[in-house]
Each structure stands twice: as C-alpha cells, then as structure tokens.
Enzyme design. Structure first.
Site, mmCIF file in Angstrom:
data_model
loop_
_atom_site.group_PDB
_atom_site.id
_atom_site.type_symbol
_atom_site.label_atom_id
_atom_site.label_comp_id
_atom_site.label_asym_id
_atom_site.label_seq_id
_atom_site.Cartn_x
_atom_site.Cartn_y
_atom_site.Cartn_z
ATOM 1 N N ARG A 138 -6.269 3.321 52.538
ATOM 2 C CA ARG A 138 -5.617 2.035 52.812
ATOM 3 C C ARG A 138 -6.172 0.858 52.005
ATOM 4 O O ARG A 138 -5.599 -0.213 51.985
ATOM 5 C CB ARG A 138 -5.711 1.720 54.318
ATOM 6 C CG ARG A 138 -4.693 2.484 55.126
ATOM 7 C CD ARG A 138 -4.884 2.256 56.604
ATOM 8 N NE ARG A 138 -6.008 3.017 57.123
ATOM 9 C CZ ARG A 138 -6.574 2.814 58.314
ATOM 10 N NH1 ARG A 138 -6.126 1.848 59.094
ATOM 11 N NH2 ARG A 138 -7.568 3.561 58.727
ATOM 12 N N GLN A 188 -20.290 16.439 50.725
ATOM 13 C CA GLN A 188 -19.228 17.058 51.514
ATOM 14 C C GLN A 188 -18.058 17.296 50.570
ATOM 15 O O GLN A 188 -17.428 16.351 50.110
ATOM 16 C CB GLN A 188 -18.821 16.125 52.667
ATOM 17 C CG GLN A 188 -17.860 16.774 53.647
ATOM 18 C CD GLN A 188 -17.292 15.803 54.654
ATOM 19 O OE1 GLN A 188 -17.257 14.597 54.435
ATOM 20 N NE2 GLN A 188 -16.812 16.329 55.776
ATOM 21 N N GLY A 240 -11.817 6.140 69.431
ATOM 22 C CA GLY A 240 -12.098 7.150 70.451
ATOM 23 C C GLY A 240 -12.475 6.441 71.745
ATOM 24 O O GLY A 240 -13.101 5.390 71.736
HETATM 25 C C1 UD1 Z 1 -14.348 7.704 64.304
HETATM 26 C C2 UD1 Z 1 -14.596 8.370 65.650
HETATM 27 C C3 UD1 Z 1 -13.989 7.498 66.756
HETATM 28 C C4 UD1 Z 1 -14.569 6.117 66.703
HETATM 29 C C5 UD1 Z 1 -14.383 5.525 65.306
HETATM 30 C C6 UD1 Z 1 -15.149 4.219 65.208
HETATM 31 C C7 UD1 Z 1 -14.493 10.726 65.068
HETATM 32 C C8 UD1 Z 1 -13.728 11.981 65.157
HETATM 33 N N1 UD1 Z 1 -13.945 9.666 65.631
HETATM 34 O O1 UD1 Z 1 -12.953 7.703 64.092
HETATM 35 O O2 UD1 Z 1 -14.270 8.091 68.015
HETATM 36 O O3 UD1 Z 1 -13.946 5.308 67.661
HETATM 37 O O4 UD1 Z 1 -14.913 6.400 64.300
HETATM 38 O O5 UD1 Z 1 -14.890 3.613 63.992
HETATM 39 O O6 UD1 Z 1 -15.595 10.715 64.527
HETATM 40 N N2 UD1 Z 1 -16.114 10.662 57.014
HETATM 41 C C9 UD1 Z 1 -16.688 11.550 56.153
HETATM 42 N N3 UD1 Z 1 -16.198 12.820 56.085
HETATM 43 C C10 UD1 Z 1 -15.183 13.258 56.873
HETATM 44 C C11 UD1 Z 1 -14.594 12.322 57.761
HETATM 45 C C12 UD1 Z 1 -15.087 11.047 57.825
HETATM 46 O O7 UD1 Z 1 -17.628 11.204 55.426
HETATM 47 O O8 UD1 Z 1 -14.805 14.423 56.749
HETATM 48 C C13 UD1 Z 1 -16.650 9.316 57.090
HETATM 49 C C14 UD1 Z 1 -15.604 8.278 56.732
HETATM 50 O O9 UD1 Z 1 -15.640 7.993 55.351
HETATM 51 C C15 UD1 Z 1 -16.066 7.069 57.551
HETATM 52 C C16 UD1 Z 1 -16.698 7.720 58.775
HETATM 53 O O10 UD1 Z 1 -16.996 9.050 58.406
HETATM 54 O O11 UD1 Z 1 -17.061 6.339 56.886
HETATM 55 C C17 UD1 Z 1 -15.786 7.691 59.999
HETATM 56 O O12 UD1 Z 1 -14.626 8.410 59.712
HETATM 57 P P1 UD1 Z 1 -13.184 7.878 60.072
HETATM 58 O O13 UD1 Z 1 -12.176 8.782 59.493
HETATM 59 O O14 UD1 Z 1 -13.084 6.436 59.775
HETATM 60 O O15 UD1 Z 1 -13.195 8.098 61.656
HETATM 61 P P2 UD1 Z 1 -12.243 7.358 62.675
HETATM 62 O O16 UD1 Z 1 -10.930 8.042 62.697
HETATM 63 O O17 UD1 Z 1 -12.269 5.911 62.447
#
Ligand code: UD1
Ligand code: MG
Length: 421
Positions: free
Chosen positions: A17, A74, A141
């Site tokens: 985004r 990752q 969440g």
């Molecule tokens: C996550 C939480 C949610 C919380 C929210 C707060 C999970 C499943 N959910 O959701 O409960 O309310 O954060 O902001 O964790 N990332 C990786 N690798 C991945 C996926 C994500 O490095 O495979 C990193 C993203 O770049 C980001 C962070 O992890 O910096 C959080 O991931 P994001 O996809 O933003 O999680 P949310 O859906 O926001």
C-alpha cells in the site's frame, strides 16, 4: 547460561500500500528510516542481541542497518509466526526473554517496552502482549480474555466471530516471550485460518493450552503503536512524532509559539527560555543555548551549536555554524561552515560563500564585529575581533582585528546623464 533479553524485528514485508519501489521500512519518518527507529528503540533497552528478519528488498534494509543487527532471512512471506521462526538459529541456545517488534511500527517508546519486559519477568509470564483499547478496532487482532480477565488467545479480524469483532482491546503486535517456550510454540503453529498463514499471536493460545501463564499490558498512549502501511499513515505518524518532540521541549522550558508549524528533529538540545517562532525547522543533533530567539522562518541545519542569547531571525539558513553568546543573525542570511564569536552582528542579507563547486571552506568571524548588510564572505576567510565590514562588500581576504573593510566600487554619480528633453 545466564538469561538474556534479545529483540527480533520483523521487517520482511512488502508494503504494497505504500506504492513504492523500495522496502517499506527504509522509508524515512522525520529524517530517519522506520526500521532504524525500531532498532534504536531496542538499543535503548540494552538488549543482548537484535535480530532483524528481512525478506523483500533485504539489501536495502541491510544497507540502512549495516552490522548494528544480525539478520535472518524469510524467503517466503508465510506469516508473522513463520517470520520469527527464521530467527531460530540465533535463539535456540539462549534462555531468557525475546521481545518482538515490527519494522513498520516506528514510534513505540523504549519506556513502554521496559514496562512490558518488567511485567513479564515480575509476573513470571511466558508471553506478555502489548494491547490497546481502540474505539475502532478494525483490522487488528482482538484480545480474548477469560471471565477472570486473563488473556487466553488472540483472534485475527478475518477469523473473528461477530461477537469477537465487537471487542475493543486489540493486539499491538508487540510481545515479550520466554525464548524457549516461544520456539516450541512456533513449531506447533498451523496455517489453518482465513489467511492461510502461520500467526505469531496463536502462540498465546498454544501456551495457554499447556497451562503456561500469559498476560498483557494495556498501553497508555495509543499513538505509540500505530503502524505505517501507506503514505497517509506516514504523514500522520510524522505529526505525532513531531508533537511528541515539541512537547518534550516545552516541558523543559522552551517556548514554541506554534507547535503545528515547528519542526524539531531528534536529539536536539534547547536551553530554557529560548523562544521558537513559527515555521522553524531544526535538524537532528543541533544544540541551542538559553534565551535564544529563533525564527520565524528559520532553518537550523545539522552541526549547528548556538550559545546563550543568540538570535537567528527570519529567512535565515545556518549549517555547521558555531555561534557565540549574544550574536545576532537577524534576517535573510545563509551562514554555513562558520564560526562566529560573541556579540557580533551579521547584517541583513549576509552570505557565507562556502562552496566553490568542489570544496566546502570555513568562515571565521571574531567577537564584537559588525558585518554590514548584504556582505559576501568568500571562504576560506577570517574576520578578526571588533571589525566593521561595509555594507555590500565582497570579502575575499582576511580582515585584521579593529579594522574597517570596504570591498566594493565607490559610487559614481554622472550628473545629467538621464535627463529627458
Ligand atoms: C498483526 C497481528 C495482529 C495485530 C497487528 C498489529 C498477526 C497474525 N497479526 O497483524 O494481531 O493486531 O499485527 O499491527 O501477527 N511480516 C513478516 N513476514 C511475514 C508477515 C509479516 O516479516 O510473513 C512482518 C510485516 O512486514 C510487518 C509485521 O510482520 O512488519 C506485521 O505483519 P502484518 O502483515 O502487518 O500483520 P497484521 O496483519 O497487521
Ligand atoms: Mg500490520
């Protein structure tokens, strides 16, 4: 082995985004990359190790952070639980706590994390989650507590029942876990959810099922946990950060006339009773003494150090300027790579010509000197104490103390030259 506290920063995400060609976390907020701010917050806690999980455009993240952290890669974005598991090789031989941070949540306070770690140790919790209460919890969440109020699990919005969606307490995405129990739980995660991902928050439920104690801290300042997903949020958080910094200066005795239009970057020191007028920008690391007057419309760039009672007025830009007590640069000047003594007056429109197209050179001006209006000081050049520079001079040679320097053509009046008829 002694217990340690380590931090894992998740920064593998793509940031769709943001509509960017760069990794989201290398975008700057208020002059500093998102992920760098997160690393600096972890550093303030004196953690034993910081591991950053990188993936999308990892070279860019590594270029910003260098060897200040360790890296786990990752390869595939399979969820936050999967992301943290990539750091296993750095965690597996450790005991103690791991705090989990996100590279795109840049204005979280170190103080808040300290409280999270303290609670986790004091209450002997295997997982302590940072939560917040939001009137509009959409997208986050939700925290599920039992009747006694204990945290039992976290459910993602996409997996939540209507009743769960009505819960206003949300997961901030910041946690303190027991290292070994987290690793065990991560291996038990299953992607059996609406997004088909390995969810880190599921570790809370897994621990509860094993009878391991978990808990939460509700954050006081809701703005701290805001994340950045698009440019509008980047702008919003920049404002939040700016206001936070301005408030700190005001609390220390600095007058800021218009906080909305005052931009003070990180690590600026400003003495008591200094007044900052509107539309002033002060860059990172600048030091300003007491009783100074800055602006309106002033630009104080990196490397400046102002003593007490200095005035920097309207439309003045200064860079790497060391300015002595009681000296004034009141209007329309550029002063760069310059040292000025005490009680010197720099006339309107005076410019240091510090750059010849190849090199930057220094201008040194002594105490109690008077530089007339519209003077060009061609560096390198040294102006002694108690000198007087005539208005409109272009000074290319040093001026000894106590002298008057005039470096301009005398005026010639050609009488009758423009007479009509
Ligand atoms: C996550 C939480 C949610 C919380 C929210 C707060 C999970 C499943 N959910 O959701 O409960 O309310 O954060 O902001 O964790 N990332 C990786 N690798 C991945 C996926 C994500 O490095 O495979 C990193 C993203 O770049 C980001 C962070 O992890 O910096 C959080 O991931 P994001 O996809 O933003 O999680 P949310 O859906 O926001
Ligand atoms: Mg997010």
């Amino acid at each position: 082995m002694a217990d340690e506290i380590v931090a894992v920063i998740m920064a593998a995400g793509k940031g769709t985004r943001m509509k960017t060609n760069k990794s989201k976390v290398v975008h700057k907020i208020y002059g500093k990359e998102l992920v760098k701010r997160v690393v600096e917050t972890a550093q303030k806690l004196n953690v034993d190790d910081i591991i950053t999980v990188v993936g999308y455009k990892k070279e860019q993240v590594q270029a910003v952070l260098g060897d200040s952290v360790k890296y786990a890669v990752q390869e595939e974005m399979l969820g936050t639980g999967h992301a943290v598991l990539q750091a296993e090789k750095y965690l597996k031989d450790k005991t103690g706590k791991v705090i989990i941070l996100s590279g795109d949540v840049p204005i979280l306070r170190a103080e808040t994390l300290r409280k999270l770690i303290e609670k986790s140790i004091h209450d002997k919790e295997y997982a302590t989650v940072l939560t917040a209460k939001y009137d509009n919890p959409t997208g986050y969440g939700r925290i599920l507590r039992d009747i006694g109020g204990s945290v039992k699990a976290i459910v993602e919005e996409k997996d939540a029942t209507p009743a769960q969606r009505a819960i206003k307490e949300i997961n901030a995405g910041v946690y303190c876990f027991d290292i070994q129990e987290l690793l065990k739980a991560l291996k038990e995660l299953k992607p059996d959810n609406a997004q088909g991902e390995y969810y880190l928050p599921d570790a809370i439920r897994i621990m509860n099922d094993k009878g391991l104690k978990t808990g939460a801290i509700i954050i006081e300042d809701n703005t701290e946990i805001l994340g950045i997903n698009d440019r509008a949020q980047l702008e919003l958080l920049t404002r939040v950060l700016k206001n936070r910094i301005n408030k700190e200066h005001m609390a220390n005795g600095v007058t800021i006339e218009d906080s909305d239009n005052t931009y003070i970057y990180d690590d600026v020191v400003i003495g008591r009773d200094t007044v900052i007028h509107p539309n002033t920008t002060i860059k990172s690391g600048v030091e300003i003494g007491e009783d100074c007057e800055i602006g309106p419309n002033a630009y104080i760039r990196e490397g400046c150090k102002l003593a007490n009672n200095v005035k920097i007025g309207s439309f003045v830009e200064i860079k790497k300027a060391i300015i002595g007590e009681g000296t004034k640069v009141p209007h329309l000047s550029y002063i760069g790579d310059c040292e000025i003594g005490e009680k010197t007056n720099i006339g309107c429109g005076t410019i240091t010509c510090n750059y010849d197209g190849f090199n930057k050179s220094k201008t040194i001006i002594g105490n109690r000197s008077f530089v007339g209006s519209n003077v060009n000081l061609v560096a390198p050049v040294e102006i002694g104490d108690n000198t007087f520079i005539a208005a409109g001079s272009t000074i290319t040679e040093d001026v000894p103390a106590d002298s008057l320097a005039i470096a301009r053509q005398r005026q010639l009046n050609k009488e009758g030259w423009n007479k009509k008829d």
